[in-house]
Design a protein around this motif. Structure first.
Motif, PDB file in Angstrom:
ATOM      1  N   THR A 123       0.842  -0.934  -0.037  1.00 30.80           N
ATOM      2  CA  THR A 123      -0.708  -0.094   0.148  1.00 30.80           C
ATOM      3  C   THR A 123       0.309   1.181  -0.274  1.00 30.80           C
ATOM      4  OG1 THR A 123      -0.545   0.027   2.311  1.00 30.80           O
ATOM      5  CG2 THR A 123      -2.241  -1.105   1.273  1.00 30.80           C
TER       6      THR A 123
ATOM      7  N   PRO B 152      -4.988   2.801   2.683  1.00 29.53           N
ATOM      8  CA  PRO B 152      -6.867   2.705   3.402  1.00 29.53           C
ATOM      9  C   PRO B 152      -7.495   1.427   3.782  1.00 29.53           C
ATOM     10  CG  PRO B 152      -5.158   1.151   1.361  1.00 29.53           C
ATOM     11  CD  PRO B 152      -4.038   2.406   2.170  1.00 29.53           C
ATOM     12  N   ARG B 153      -7.891   1.766   4.621  1.00 30.56           N
ATOM     13  CA  ARG B 153      -9.132   1.335   5.159  1.00 30.56           C
ATOM     14  C   ARG B 153      -9.700  -0.559   4.537  1.00 30.56           C
ATOM     15  NH1 ARG B 153     -13.387   5.694   8.338  1.00 30.56           N
ATOM     16  NH2 ARG B 153     -11.780   6.506   9.415  1.00 30.56           N
ATOM     17  N   PRO B 154     -10.129  -1.584   5.140  1.00 30.17           N
ATOM     18  CA  PRO B 154     -10.354  -2.258   4.134  1.00 30.17           C
ATOM     19  C   PRO B 154     -11.413  -2.662   3.604  1.00 30.17           C
ATOM     20  CG  PRO B 154      -9.459  -3.104   6.965  1.00 30.17           C
ATOM     21  CD  PRO B 154      -9.559  -1.498   6.128  1.00 30.17           C
TER      22      PRO B 154
END
Length: 350
Positions: free
Chosen positions: A254, A348-350
């Protein structure tokens, strides 16, 4: 028909005055006068700003006379395609000129003269010294005999980007290992745990130093032992950056730390080709802070090499050696700054 803009006198544009130079730089007329007359009491930065303003405004410098030169100095640079090499060469050439040396720029594009050929030519021309910018000395597989021959001839030289303890010469470089550590630390503070390194060929000493910093950071900050799975190797180009970044993105990284700004631009291209957004889905950090990096889309977070300080340290070391005051080889490591822009963001959020 008369011209729309009338000129004074004979119609020729007015020659810039000392007041114009002072206003342009933001200093006093007395300071400009000291620079023009070669007097002390002016910082290196201000002196350079005044000289640059003279060129920008068309102020013709007075001829110092041919007898004031201290000799010729060769500046051998790996290439002029990589923006950081160009910036370093420009800084060295400018400082040598201010010290009354005649700089001779020797670039090493593919198919041109080799480094050894340039060295031979500079020796034949009686050069006082040579500054090597990421030349063969930065290649861990290169033969160092060419530099030993220089030492045997008593010719002064300085190395930029690539320390060689076996050579009796001063080396000046950015602290690449510390810079990469700082980049990983910043990304980790944003919540990233899958951080990759996009790097050039490992045979080059700057690459090895960057890998050392990356390995230390992953171990100390993320307790990650399998460092090799987070490193992708290609060339120091946009295409190389795209190729290595694509490899890292496929394995779920990421955040990407790139060994050059050009590689970082390739990483942004790779992210978009994979349908990812920068920095919403993947963060990208470059290296060098080349010109125009603040104007890219998105503006690039990058590690700024202290180009001016590197050039100054190298030129001063060379002058010291030429003057016979050399006290032995040394390694000068200078710190970079992490310049935060819009290509990095939280994980980033899942």
């Amino acid at each position: 028909m008369k011209n729309a803009v009338a000129q004074k006198g004979s119609g020729a544009p007015e020659r810039p005055r000392l007041e114009d130079l002072a206003k342009h730089v933001g200093v006093s007329v007395a300071t400009v006068s000291r620079v023009l007359n070669g007097r002390n009491g002016v910082s290196r930065q201000v002196r350079q700003s005044v000289l640059t303003a003279m060129d920008d405004l068309g102020y013709e410098r007075s001829d110092r006379g041919a007898g004031t030169t201290k000799g010729q100095v060769g500046v051998i640079v790996a290439d002029l395609i990589n923006p950081i090499f160009t910036a370093l060469a420009q800084g060295v050439v400018s400082l040598l000129s201010q010290e009354d040396f005649i700089p001779v720029l020797c670039a090493l594009p593919g198919g041109g003269r080799s480094e050894d050929e340039y060295i031979d030519l500079l020796i034949k021309q009686g050069s006082a010294g040579i500054v090597f910018i990421c030349g063969a000395h930065a290649d861990g597989q290169a033969n160092m005999e060419r530099y030993h021959r220089l030492q045997g001839r008593g010719l002064s030289y300085v190395l930029i980007n690539g320390s060689r303890p076996e050579l009796d010469a001063t080396s000046v470089a950015n602290n690449d290992a510390k810079a990469i550590f700082d980049a990983v630390q910043y990304l980790a503070s944003l919540g990233h745990t899958k951080i990759g390194l996009s790097i050039g060929p490992h045979r080059f000493l700057p690459s090895r130093n960057k890998i050392d910093g990356f390995r230390t950071a992953l171990d100390e900050l993320l307790n990650e032992q399998d460092v090799e799975s987070h490193i992708a190797t290609s060339m120091f180009t946009i295409e190389g950056g795209q190729s290595s970044a694509s490899e890292l993105l496929r394995t779920g990284h990421t955040a990407l730390v790139c060994a050059s700004d050009l590689m970082a631009l390739g990483a942004v291209r790779a992210a978009r080709a994979a349908g990812l957004r920068v920095p919403e889905d993947v963060s990208v950090i470059g290296f060098d802070d080349s010109p125009l990096m603040a104007l890219t889309d998105p503006p690039l977070t990058t590690l700024r090499q202290p180009v001016g300080a590197i050039a100054h340290a190298a030129v001063q070391a060379l002058i010291t050696d030429i003057s016979g005051e050399f006290s032995g080889p040394s390694e000068v490591l200078l710190e970079s700054d992490l310049v935060l822009r819009a290509s990095t963001g939280p994980v980033p959020r899942p």
